[in-house]
Design a protein around this motif. Structure first.
Motif, PDB file in Angstrom:
ATOM      1  N   ILE A  18       8.843  13.956 -59.745  1.00 27.72           N
ATOM      2  CA  ILE A  18       8.542  14.729 -58.534  1.00 27.72           C
ATOM      3  C   ILE A  18       9.389  15.990 -58.484  1.00 27.72           C
ATOM      4  CG2 ILE A  18       8.757  14.705 -56.016  1.00 27.72           C
ATOM      5  CD1 ILE A  18       7.879  11.771 -56.114  1.00 27.72           C
ATOM      6  N   LEU A  19      10.660  15.881 -58.854  1.00 28.36           N
ATOM      7  CA  LEU A  19      11.545  17.042 -58.858  1.00 28.36           C
ATOM      8  C   LEU A  19      11.041  18.117 -59.824  1.00 28.36           C
ATOM      9  CD1 LEU A  19      14.252  18.321 -57.929  1.00 28.36           C
ATOM     10  CD2 LEU A  19      15.268  17.230 -59.934  1.00 28.36           C
ATOM     11  N   LEU A  21       8.014  18.486 -60.930  1.00 27.66           N
ATOM     12  CA  LEU A  21       6.746  18.971 -60.401  1.00 27.66           C
ATOM     13  C   LEU A  21       6.949  20.016 -59.306  1.00 27.66           C
ATOM     14  CD1 LEU A  21       3.633  18.411 -60.549  1.00 27.66           C
ATOM     15  CD2 LEU A  21       4.001  16.889 -58.606  1.00 27.66           C
ATOM     16  N   VAL A  22       7.879  19.774 -58.407  1.00 29.42           N
ATOM     17  CA  VAL A  22       8.148  20.717 -57.317  1.00 29.42           C
ATOM     18  C   VAL A  22       8.729  22.021 -57.861  1.00 29.42           C
ATOM     19  CG1 VAL A  22       9.622  21.117 -55.297  1.00 29.42           C
ATOM     20  CG2 VAL A  22       8.362  18.980 -55.514  1.00 29.42           C
ATOM     21  N   ILE A  23       9.692  21.925 -58.760  1.00 29.93           N
ATOM     22  CA  ILE A  23      10.302  23.137 -59.318  1.00 29.93           C
ATOM     23  C   ILE A  23       9.267  23.940 -60.104  1.00 29.93           C
ATOM     24  CG2 ILE A  23      12.003  23.983 -60.990  1.00 29.93           C
ATOM     25  CD1 ILE A  23      13.835  21.706 -60.076  1.00 29.93           C
ATOM     26  N   SER A  25       6.040  23.961 -59.617  1.00 28.60           N
ATOM     27  CA  SER A  25       5.096  24.546 -58.655  1.00 28.60           C
ATOM     28  C   SER A  25       5.673  25.790 -57.998  1.00 28.60           C
ATOM     29  CB  SER A  25       4.737  23.516 -57.584  1.00 28.60           C
ATOM     30  OG  SER A  25       4.120  22.401 -58.157  1.00 28.60           O
ATOM     31  N   VAL A  26       6.947  25.747 -57.647  1.00 27.32           N
ATOM     32  CA  VAL A  26       7.583  26.910 -57.022  1.00 27.32           C
ATOM     33  C   VAL A  26       7.612  28.080 -57.998  1.00 27.32           C
ATOM     34  CG1 VAL A  26       9.762  27.807 -56.122  1.00 27.32           C
ATOM     35  CG2 VAL A  26       8.920  25.595 -55.355  1.00 27.32           C
ATOM     36  N   ILE A  40      14.399  28.530 -51.204  1.00 27.46           N
ATOM     37  CA  ILE A  40      13.863  27.272 -51.736  1.00 27.46           C
ATOM     38  C   ILE A  40      14.594  26.836 -53.010  1.00 27.46           C
ATOM     39  CG2 ILE A  40      11.825  26.259 -52.829  1.00 27.46           C
ATOM     40  CD1 ILE A  40      10.209  27.208 -50.602  1.00 27.46           C
ATOM     41  N   GLY A  49      19.208  18.616 -51.485  1.00 26.62           N
ATOM     42  CA  GLY A  49      18.355  17.658 -52.190  1.00 26.62           C
ATOM     43  C   GLY A  49      19.158  16.617 -52.953  1.00 26.62           C
TER      44      GLY A  49
END
Length: 129
Positions: A18-19, A21-23, A25-26, A40, A49
């Protein structure tokens, strides 16, 4: 014991996935020209976090995760401006209220010292193979 180790490994893999994936995506949003707030991927958001992740892994017991979360949260709130309203002005009272609630509602550890002074019989009938 093995199932506990496998569950712990699966939780770590899920969190890491998940980490990443989020990075990713940003970074993708930034590279395509979409305006992503600067705070962010800043050091204080990463600290926030990390504190929350440490708290999750330790079932929010202890206080090491709390220090990281508070420091990261304060600096993150300082960086966030919503509708020209400085969120940092209300973050200190919110942290103090949250800290007070944590102190009031945390589970109490009751140590029963009677168990240390009880005499327990020794079982000599058990044979070792």
């Amino acid at each position: 014991m093995e199932t506990l180790i496998n569950k712990n490994r699966a939780d770590k893999q899920l969190g890491l996935g998940i980490l990443i994936l989020v990075i990713g995506s940003v970074f993708l949003l930034r590279n395509t020209g979409i305006d992503v707030p600067h705070w962010i991927l800043s050091w204080h958001t990463i600290m926030l976090g990390a504190g929350l992740w440490m708290g999750y892994r330790k079932n929010f017991q202890g206080s090491g995760w709390l220090a990281l979360t508070i420091i990261g949260g304060l600096f993150t709130f300082k960086a966030i401006n919503i509708f020209d309203f400085d969120l940092f002005r209300v973050s200190i009272p919110m942290v103090l209220i949250g800290l007070g609630l944590y102190v009031i509602l945390k589970p109490k550890k009751v140590q029963n010292f009677d168990q240390y002074f009880e005499k327990k019989p020794i079982d000599f009938t058990k044979k070792e193979s």
